[in-house]
Design a protein around this motif. Structure first.
Motif, PDB file in Angstrom:
ATOM      1  N   LEU A 127       0.701  -1.056   0.124  1.00 30.36           N
ATOM      2  CA  LEU A 127       0.347   0.073  -0.009  1.00 30.36           C
ATOM      3  C   LEU A 127       1.071   1.312  -0.091  1.00 30.36           C
ATOM      4  N   GLU A 128       0.476   2.066  -0.964  1.00 27.06           N
ATOM      5  CA  GLU A 128       0.857   3.719  -0.398  1.00 27.06           C
ATOM      6  C   GLU A 128       0.393   4.443  -1.075  1.00 27.06           C
ATOM      7  N   LYS A 129       0.102   5.615  -0.167  1.00 28.64           N
ATOM      8  CA  LYS A 129      -0.532   6.971   0.618  1.00 28.64           C
ATOM      9  C   LYS A 129       0.334   7.463  -1.461  1.00 28.64           C
ATOM     10  N   VAL A 130      -1.033   8.476  -2.067  1.00 35.74           N
ATOM     11  CA  VAL A 130      -0.518   8.952  -3.281  1.00 35.74           C
ATOM     12  C   VAL A 130      -1.218  10.202  -2.768  1.00 35.74           C
ATOM     13  N   ASP A 131      -0.752  11.088  -3.512  1.00 32.99           N
ATOM     14  CA  ASP A 131      -1.461  13.182  -3.697  1.00 32.99           C
ATOM     15  C   ASP A 131      -2.654  12.549  -4.351  1.00 32.99           C
ATOM     16  N   GLU A 132      -3.427  13.301  -3.686  1.00 34.13           N
ATOM     17  CA  GLU A 132      -5.042  13.716  -4.149  1.00 34.13           C
ATOM     18  C   GLU A 132      -4.859  14.251  -6.123  1.00 34.13           C
ATOM     19  N   LYS A 133      -4.046  14.829  -6.229  1.00 34.86           N
ATOM     20  CA  LYS A 133      -4.184  14.851  -7.811  1.00 34.86           C
ATOM     21  C   LYS A 133      -4.242  13.516  -8.700  1.00 34.86           C
ATOM     22  N   GLU A 134      -3.191  12.896  -8.146  1.00 39.05           N
ATOM     23  CA  GLU A 134      -2.650  11.392  -8.678  1.00 39.05           C
ATOM     24  C   GLU A 134      -3.378  10.644  -8.954  1.00 39.05           C
ATOM     25  N   GLY A 135      -4.317  10.581  -7.487  1.00 44.72           N
ATOM     26  CA  GLY A 135      -5.304   9.485  -6.803  1.00 44.72           C
ATOM     27  C   GLY A 135      -7.091   9.773  -7.211  1.00 44.72           C
ATOM     28  N   LYS A 136      -7.195  11.401  -7.188  1.00 47.21           N
ATOM     29  CA  LYS A 136      -8.520  10.932  -8.164  1.00 47.21           C
ATOM     30  C   LYS A 136      -7.983  11.084  -9.476  1.00 47.21           C
ATOM     31  N   ALA A 137      -7.168  11.213 -10.266  1.00 47.73           N
ATOM     32  CA  ALA A 137      -7.550  10.685 -11.610  1.00 47.73           C
ATOM     33  C   ALA A 137      -7.578   9.163 -11.975  1.00 47.73           C
ATOM     34  N   ASP A 138      -6.917   9.174 -11.416  1.00 49.83           N
ATOM     35  CA  ASP A 138      -6.675   6.435 -11.066  1.00 49.83           C
ATOM     36  C   ASP A 138      -8.296   6.304 -10.724  1.00 49.83           C
ATOM     37  N   VAL A 139      -8.754   7.141  -9.296  1.00 50.20           N
ATOM     38  CA  VAL A 139      -9.589   6.490  -9.424  1.00 50.20           C
ATOM     39  C   VAL A 139     -11.096   7.145 -10.290  1.00 50.20           C
ATOM     40  N   SER A 140     -11.061   7.713 -11.251  1.00 52.37           N
ATOM     41  CA  SER A 140     -11.709   8.690 -12.297  1.00 52.37           C
ATOM     42  C   SER A 140     -11.947   6.891 -13.343  1.00 52.37           C
ATOM     43  N   GLU A 141     -10.980   6.314 -13.139  1.00 53.31           N
ATOM     44  CA  GLU A 141     -10.675   4.785 -14.704  1.00 53.31           C
ATOM     45  C   GLU A 141     -11.623   4.210 -14.284  1.00 53.31           C
ATOM     46  N   LEU A 142     -11.910   4.052 -12.628  1.00 50.66           N
ATOM     47  CA  LEU A 142     -12.598   2.640 -11.927  1.00 50.66           C
ATOM     48  C   LEU A 142     -13.794   2.949 -11.359  1.00 50.66           C
ATOM     49  N   GLU A 143     -14.437   1.013 -11.223  1.00 50.62           N
ATOM     50  CA  GLU A 143     -15.044   1.448 -10.583  1.00 50.62           C
ATOM     51  C   GLU A 143     -15.321   1.054  -9.235  1.00 50.62           C
ATOM     52  N   MET A 144     -16.724   1.472  -8.625  1.00 51.32           N
ATOM     53  CA  MET A 144     -16.458   0.953  -7.257  1.00 51.32           C
ATOM     54  C   MET A 144     -17.038  -0.430  -6.936  1.00 51.32           C
ATOM     55  N   ALA A 145     -15.855  -1.245  -5.935  1.00 51.41           N
ATOM     56  CA  ALA A 145     -16.818  -2.171  -5.745  1.00 51.41           C
ATOM     57  C   ALA A 145     -17.458  -2.592  -4.425  1.00 51.41           C
ATOM     58  N   LYS A 146     -17.879  -3.177  -3.451  1.00 50.77           N
ATOM     59  CA  LYS A 146     -19.313  -3.380  -2.771  1.00 50.77           C
ATOM     60  C   LYS A 146     -18.271  -3.628  -1.814  1.00 50.77           C
ATOM     61  N   LYS A 147     -18.852  -3.070  -0.422  1.00 48.09           N
ATOM     62  CA  LYS A 147     -17.665  -3.950   0.550  1.00 48.09           C
ATOM     63  C   LYS A 147     -18.189  -5.275   0.755  1.00 48.09           C
ATOM     64  N   GLY A 148     -17.441  -6.229   1.149  1.00 51.22           N
ATOM     65  CA  GLY A 148     -17.876  -7.823   1.795  1.00 51.22           C
ATOM     66  C   GLY A 148     -16.719  -7.998   2.463  1.00 51.22           C
ATOM     67  N   VAL A 149     -17.246  -9.675   2.276  1.00 50.18           N
ATOM     68  CA  VAL A 149     -16.063 -10.587   3.256  1.00 50.18           C
ATOM     69  C   VAL A 149     -14.900 -10.583   2.428  1.00 50.18           C
ATOM     70  N   CYS A 150     -13.141 -10.639   3.769  1.00 48.24           N
ATOM     71  CA  CYS A 150     -12.556 -11.258   3.252  1.00 48.24           C
ATOM     72  C   CYS A 150     -11.971 -12.416   3.136  1.00 48.24           C
ATOM     73  N   SER A 151     -11.297 -12.894   2.355  1.00 44.87           N
ATOM     74  CA  SER A 151     -11.081 -14.539   2.207  1.00 44.87           C
ATOM     75  C   SER A 151     -10.437 -15.221   3.973  1.00 44.87           C
ATOM     76  N   LYS A 152      -9.987 -14.092   4.752  1.00 44.58           N
ATOM     77  CA  LYS A 152      -8.864 -15.121   6.349  1.00 44.58           C
ATOM     78  C   LYS A 152     -10.112 -13.872   7.206  1.00 44.58           C
TER      79      LYS A 152
END
Length: 152
Positions: A127-152
Motif C-alpha cells: 500500500l502507498e499513499k498517493v497525492d490527491e491529484k494522482e489519486g483522483k485521476a486514477d480513481v476516476s478511471e475505476l469502478e467501485m467495489a461492494k464492501k464485503g467479506v474478506c477471504s481470511k
C-alpha cells in the motif's frame, strides 16, 4: 526440466487472467467519484487498485482491523473514518499483512493505492499513499467495489 517448466507455468498463471469482485452500481460509483468532502468530523479513504501485475489475484483490505473487502484490478473502495486520528490500512500479502499508518484530518479525502508485487509462492501486495491529484485521476478511471467479506 519438464517439472521446472510446469512449476514456472503454474506460477505464471497466478499473475495472468483476471480476478473479479462484486461491484456497486454505476450510480453509486459515479457519486463516489464526485470526491465530495466526508461528513462532519470524518475523513474519506479511497483505497484502490489499478491494473498491472497480479491480475488474477484478489487481496483483502482492512481498515483499523475491520474487513473492507477483497480487491481485484480496476476497482476502488470508499470508506469514511474518524478524522484527526491515526488509522491502520492493511492488505493481505504473501506471508503477513502489510500495513500503512495514516494520520487523517477531518474534512479531507485520502488516496491509498494497493499494488501487487512478486512473491516466493504467490504475489504479495503493498500500500502507498498517493497525492490527491494522482489519486483522483486514477480513481476516476475505476469502478467501485461492494464492501464485503474478506477471504481470511
Amino acid at each position: 526440466m519438464l517439472k521446472k517448466l510446469i512449476i514456472v507455468a503454474l506460477a505464471s498463471s497466478l499473475f495472468t487472467g483476471c480476478a473479479s469482485v462484486p461491484m456497486e452500481s454505476e450510480a453509486v460509483s459515479a457519486k463516489a467519484k464526485l470526491f465530495s468532502p466526508p461528513s462532519d468530523g470524518n475523513a474519506g479513504l479511497y483505497i484502490y487498485r489499478s491494473s498491472g501485475l497480479g491480475t488474477a489475484l484478489k487481496k483483502d483490505i482492512w481498515v483499523d482491523g475491520k474487513c473492507l473487502g477483497e480487491t481485484a484490478p480496476n476497482m476502488f473502495f470508499y470508506e469514511e473514518v474518524k478524522g484527526n486520528t491515526e488509522h491502520k490500512i492493511s492488505t493481505e500479502s504473501e506471508f503477513s499483512p502489510n500495513d500503512l499508518l495514516l494520520n487523517t484530518e477531518s474534512g479531507n479525502n485520502y488516496f491509498i493505492k494497493q499494488y501487487m508485487k512478486p512473491g516466493v509462492f504467490v504475489g504479495g501486495a503493498g500500500l502507498e499513499k498517493v497525492d490527491e491529484k494522482e489519486g483522483k485521476a486514477d480513481v476516476s478511471e475505476l469502478e467501485m467495489a461492494k464492501k464485503g467479506v474478506c477471504s481470511k
